[in-house]
Write a protein that holds these residues in place. Structure first.
Motif, PDB file in Angstrom:
ATOM      1  N   ALA A   1      11.709  55.041  66.560  1.00  0.00           N
ATOM      2  CA  ALA A   1      12.106  56.348  66.030  1.00  0.00           C
ATOM      3  C   ALA A   1      13.429  56.059  65.458  1.00  0.00           C
TER       4      ALA A   1
ATOM      5  N   LEU B   1      11.766  61.821  68.998  1.00  0.00           N
ATOM      6  CA  LEU B   1      11.120  62.217  68.423  1.00  0.00           C
ATOM      7  C   LEU B   1      10.733  63.067  68.003  1.00  0.00           C
TER       8      LEU B   1
ATOM      9  N   ARG C   1       7.770  61.381  62.048  1.00  0.00           N
ATOM     10  CA  ARG C   1       6.991  61.480  62.629  1.00  0.00           C
ATOM     11  C   ARG C   1       5.623  60.804  63.078  1.00  0.00           C
TER      12      ARG C   1
END
Length: 151
Positions: free
Chosen positions: A65, A69, A77
């Motif tokens: 990521a 997140l 995501r």
């Protein structure tokens, strides 16, 4: 000696976000999401031997990521989740298992599935103490014991 692991604050936040992605809340079925505080507390309290693999999975997710997140937009995501499923290995499987097992033992979820909040056996029947008649079918089977080889 076994090393002990504890999730960091960032890992706990990512766990909550991942849990919500795996099982979101449903107003239609009147169930919480896996990010519910009670379910999250159960996860953290029962991680035990899975803590190291869950931490590994969350670290891998954080690398993919590049930021927490929860701060990613939904499309990003989902892309990270897809890559995680493909590259997460045993750690990813452990993370998903932990989320599912804690979610599906929550009383609210069990009720929504029409399950009773007790062991399915003996289904309301009381068993007499010392009544071994339930073992009669087992006793009727042929024995499977073998002698141990002599050393």
């Amino acid at each position: 000696m076994l090393a002990t692991y504890e999730l960091t604050s960032a890992q706990r936040d990512d766990l909550r976000t991942v849990a919500a992605m795996i099982i979101p809340a449903s107003d239609e079925y009147k169930v919480p999401g896996a990010d519910d505080p009670t379910i999250q507390a159960d996860m953290l309290a029962t991680l035990g031997r899975d803590t190291a693999l869950v931490a590994q999975a969350l670290d891998h997710l954080a690398r993919l990521a590049g930021q927490p997140l929860a701060e990613l937009d939904a499309a990003r995501r989902d892309a990270v989740a897809t890559e995680f499923r493909a590259t997460g290995g045993a750690a990813a499987a452990t993370l998903v298992r932990v989320v599912l097992q804690c979610y599906y033992r929550d009383d609210r979820v069990l009720r929504s599935l029409g399950l009773e909040l007790r062991a399915p056996f003996p289904k309301g029947y009381t068993l007499e103490q010392g009544n071994w008649a339930l073992l009669d079918p087992v006793k009727a089977r042929a024995g499977k014991l073998r002698r141990a080889p002599k050393a």
